[in-house]
Design a protein around this motif. Structure first.
Motif, PDB file in Angstrom:
ATOM      1  N   GLN A  38       0.663  -1.103   0.170  1.00 54.47           N
ATOM      2  CA  GLN A  38       0.069  -0.226  -0.016  1.00 54.47           C
ATOM      3  C   GLN A  38       1.043   1.145   0.050  1.00 54.47           C
ATOM      4  OE1 GLN A  38      -3.158  -0.220  -0.002  1.00 54.47           O
ATOM      5  NE2 GLN A  38      -3.979   1.716   0.022  1.00 54.47           N
ATOM      6  N   VAL A  39       0.625   2.291  -0.894  1.00 54.69           N
ATOM      7  CA  VAL A  39       1.245   3.452  -1.033  1.00 54.69           C
ATOM      8  C   VAL A  39       0.304   4.729  -0.681  1.00 54.69           C
ATOM      9  CG1 VAL A  39       2.706   5.167  -2.285  1.00 54.69           C
ATOM     10  CG2 VAL A  39       3.043   2.588  -2.436  1.00 54.69           C
ATOM     11  N   GLN A  40       0.646   5.443   0.184  1.00 49.78           N
ATOM     12  CA  GLN A  40      -0.178   6.590   0.396  1.00 49.78           C
ATOM     13  C   GLN A  40       0.617   7.810  -0.333  1.00 49.78           C
ATOM     14  OE1 GLN A  40      -0.995   6.726   4.636  1.00 49.78           O
ATOM     15  NE2 GLN A  40      -3.018   5.759   3.956  1.00 49.78           N
ATOM     16  N   LEU A  41      -0.072   8.910  -1.155  1.00 48.86           N
ATOM     17  CA  LEU A  41       0.551   9.999  -1.789  1.00 48.86           C
ATOM     18  C   LEU A  41      -0.186  11.219  -1.191  1.00 48.86           C
ATOM     19  CD1 LEU A  41       0.484   8.293  -5.224  1.00 48.86           C
ATOM     20  CD2 LEU A  41       2.507   8.420  -3.625  1.00 48.86           C
ATOM     21  N   VAL A  42       0.588  12.234  -0.947  1.00 44.65           N
ATOM     22  CA  VAL A  42      -0.203  13.393  -0.384  1.00 44.65           C
ATOM     23  C   VAL A  42       0.707  14.571  -1.239  1.00 44.65           C
ATOM     24  CG1 VAL A  42      -0.308  14.973   1.333  1.00 44.65           C
ATOM     25  CG2 VAL A  42      -0.302  12.520   1.945  1.00 44.65           C
TER      26      VAL A  42
ATOM     27  N   SER B  75       4.744  19.049  -5.036  1.00 42.17           N
ATOM     28  CA  SER B  75       5.483  18.092  -4.350  1.00 42.17           C
ATOM     29  C   SER B  75       4.439  16.896  -3.927  1.00 42.17           C
ATOM     30  CB  SER B  75       6.059  18.523  -2.922  1.00 42.17           C
ATOM     31  OG  SER B  75       7.016  19.754  -3.190  1.00 42.17           O
ATOM     32  N   CYS B  76       4.932  15.729  -4.017  1.00 41.82           N
ATOM     33  CA  CYS B  76       4.135  14.522  -3.641  1.00 41.82           C
ATOM     34  C   CYS B  76       5.093  13.734  -2.587  1.00 41.82           C
ATOM     35  CB  CYS B  76       3.841  13.806  -5.033  1.00 41.82           C
ATOM     36  SG  CYS B  76       2.900  12.219  -4.738  1.00 41.82           S
ATOM     37  N   ALA B  77       4.525  13.425  -1.607  1.00 47.27           N
ATOM     38  CA  ALA B  77       5.189  12.648  -0.660  1.00 47.27           C
ATOM     39  C   ALA B  77       4.507  11.464  -0.449  1.00 47.27           C
ATOM     40  CB  ALA B  77       5.039  13.145   0.839  1.00 47.27           C
ATOM     41  N   ALA B  78       5.523  10.344  -0.432  1.00 43.62           N
ATOM     42  CA  ALA B  78       4.942   8.880  -0.535  1.00 43.62           C
ATOM     43  C   ALA B  78       5.307   8.268   0.468  1.00 43.62           C
ATOM     44  CB  ALA B  78       5.718   8.189  -1.863  1.00 43.62           C
ATOM     45  N   SER B  79       4.486   7.198   0.925  1.00 47.44           N
ATOM     46  CA  SER B  79       4.776   6.506   2.074  1.00 47.44           C
ATOM     47  C   SER B  79       5.348   5.050   1.715  1.00 47.44           C
ATOM     48  CB  SER B  79       3.378   6.111   3.001  1.00 47.44           C
ATOM     49  OG  SER B  79       2.728   5.560   2.156  1.00 47.44           O
TER      50      SER B  79
ATOM     51  N   TYR C  99      -2.723  15.646  -9.524  1.00 48.68           N
ATOM     52  CA  TYR C  99      -2.548  14.492  -8.992  1.00 48.68           C
ATOM     53  C   TYR C  99      -1.362  13.716  -9.246  1.00 48.68           C
ATOM     54  CZ  TYR C  99      -7.695  14.988  -8.833  1.00 48.68           C
ATOM     55  OH  TYR C  99      -9.220  15.116  -8.760  1.00 48.68           O
ATOM     56  N   CYS C 100      -0.757  13.374  -8.192  1.00 50.37           N
ATOM     57  CA  CYS C 100       0.241  12.503  -8.379  1.00 50.37           C
ATOM     58  C   CYS C 100      -0.142  11.017  -8.285  1.00 50.37           C
ATOM     59  CB  CYS C 100       1.701  12.788  -7.570  1.00 50.37           C
ATOM     60  SG  CYS C 100       1.398  12.093  -5.946  1.00 50.37           S
ATOM     61  N   ALA C 101       0.656   9.946  -8.955  1.00 50.02           N
ATOM     62  CA  ALA C 101       0.119   8.574  -8.847  1.00 50.02           C
ATOM     63  C   ALA C 101       1.234   7.810  -8.991  1.00 50.02           C
ATOM     64  CB  ALA C 101      -0.760   8.423 -10.184  1.00 50.02           C
ATOM     65  N   ALA C 102       1.118   6.619  -8.381  1.00 55.01           N
ATOM     66  CA  ALA C 102       2.356   5.623  -8.424  1.00 55.01           C
ATOM     67  C   ALA C 102       1.869   4.307  -9.033  1.00 55.01           C
ATOM     68  CB  ALA C 102       2.443   5.260  -7.020  1.00 55.01           C
ATOM     69  N   ASP C 103       2.896   3.754  -9.801  1.00 52.35           N
ATOM     70  CA  ASP C 103       2.690   2.672 -10.587  1.00 52.35           C
ATOM     71  C   ASP C 103       3.887   1.540 -10.354  1.00 52.35           C
ATOM     72  OD1 ASP C 103       3.009   1.979 -14.355  1.00 52.35           O
ATOM     73  OD2 ASP C 103       2.224   0.735 -12.890  1.00 52.35           O
ATOM     74  N   TYR C 104       3.228   0.566  -9.857  1.00 51.79           N
ATOM     75  CA  TYR C 104       4.588  -0.461  -9.533  1.00 51.79           C
ATOM     76  C   TYR C 104       5.051  -1.283 -10.707  1.00 51.79           C
ATOM     77  CZ  TYR C 104       7.007  -4.316  -7.186  1.00 51.79           C
ATOM     78  OH  TYR C 104       8.096  -5.146  -7.289  1.00 51.79           O
ATOM     79  N   ARG C 105       6.321  -1.002 -11.034  1.00 48.60           N
ATOM     80  CA  ARG C 105       7.121  -1.518 -12.213  1.00 48.60           C
ATOM     81  C   ARG C 105       8.246  -2.764 -12.077  1.00 48.60           C
ATOM     82  NH1 ARG C 105       4.189  -1.629 -17.008  1.00 48.60           N
ATOM     83  NH2 ARG C 105       2.567  -0.230 -16.612  1.00 48.60           N
ATOM     84  N   GLY C 106       8.371  -2.824 -10.727  1.00 48.69           N
ATOM     85  CA  GLY C 106       9.363  -3.465 -10.352  1.00 48.69           C
ATOM     86  C   GLY C 106      10.590  -2.705 -10.178  1.00 48.69           C
ATOM     87  N   CYS C 107      11.576  -3.084  -9.425  1.00 45.28           N
ATOM     88  CA  CYS C 107      12.695  -2.337  -9.070  1.00 45.28           C
ATOM     89  C   CYS C 107      13.799  -2.116  -9.862  1.00 45.28           C
ATOM     90  CB  CYS C 107      13.148  -2.948  -7.537  1.00 45.28           C
ATOM     91  SG  CYS C 107      11.916  -2.727  -6.585  1.00 45.28           S
TER      92      CYS C 107
ATOM     93  N   TRP D 216      -3.222   6.765  -5.825  1.00 45.66           N
ATOM     94  CA  TRP D 216      -3.295   8.399  -6.175  1.00 45.66           C
ATOM     95  C   TRP D 216      -3.535   9.322  -5.050  1.00 45.66           C
ATOM     96  CZ3 TRP D 216      -3.900   9.952 -11.314  1.00 45.66           C
ATOM     97  CH2 TRP D 216      -4.197   9.115 -12.315  1.00 45.66           C
ATOM     98  N   GLY D 217      -2.767  10.288  -5.312  1.00 47.69           N
ATOM     99  CA  GLY D 217      -2.932  11.293  -4.013  1.00 47.69           C
ATOM    100  C   GLY D 217      -4.314  11.991  -4.075  1.00 47.69           C
ATOM    101  N   GLN D 218      -4.648  13.075  -3.470  1.00 47.31           N
ATOM    102  CA  GLN D 218      -5.898  13.558  -3.308  1.00 47.31           C
ATOM    103  C   GLN D 218      -5.945  14.733  -4.332  1.00 47.31           C
ATOM    104  OE1 GLN D 218      -3.448  14.132  -1.156  1.00 47.31           O
ATOM    105  NE2 GLN D 218      -3.672  16.513  -1.201  1.00 47.31           N
TER     106      GLN D 218
END
Length: 128
Positions: A1-5, A21-25, A95-103, A118-120
């Motif tokens: 789980q990723v949270q974006l702000v 800026s977008c901060a990710a957990s 909006y910022c968004a995260a896409d898991y693509r492998g490391c 997605w962030g808010q």
């Protein structure tokens, strides 16, 4: 789980600049491609730009590529969108968004359906 702000939005005159800026957990931030999208009033959500997990060459929407710059700091779990020479047509919720693509992936997608988190959103308003 990723949270974006997201943060950094606001009101600016045409020709001005803003830095979002977008901060990710999470502990695997570098395994996610990070994208920025925007939704203007009455319009569909639109890809703005994205950068791969390792910070490769970003992809941009054609109309912003000479004005906007995406960067990321994996040590801080942060991604940024520097916006220069802003125009009234850049007004939107961003909006910022995260896409898991492998490391080890250098791929970035321009499609919003590819992004898992997605962030808010943060409002950017450019006055003429």
């Amino acid at each position: 789980q990723v949270q974006l702000v997201e943060s950094g939005g606001g009101l600016v005159q045409a020709g001005g600049s803003l830095r979002l800026s977008c901060a990710a957990s999470g502990r695997t931030f570098s395994c996610y491609a990070m994208g920025w999208f925007r939704r203007a009033p009455g319009k569909e959500r639109e890809f703005v730009g994205a950068i791969s997990g390792r910070g490769g060459v970003p992809r941009y929407l054609e109309s912003v590529k000479d004005r906007f710059t995406i960067s990321r700091d994996n040590a801080k779990n942060m991604v940024y969108l520097q916006m220069n020479s802003l125009k009234p047509e850049d007004t939107a919720v961003y909006y910022c968004a995260a896409d898991y693509r492998g490391c080890t992936s250098t791929y970035v997608s321009t499609a919003d359906v590819a992004y898992d988190y997605w962030g808010q959103g943060t409002q950017v308003t450019v006055s003429s």
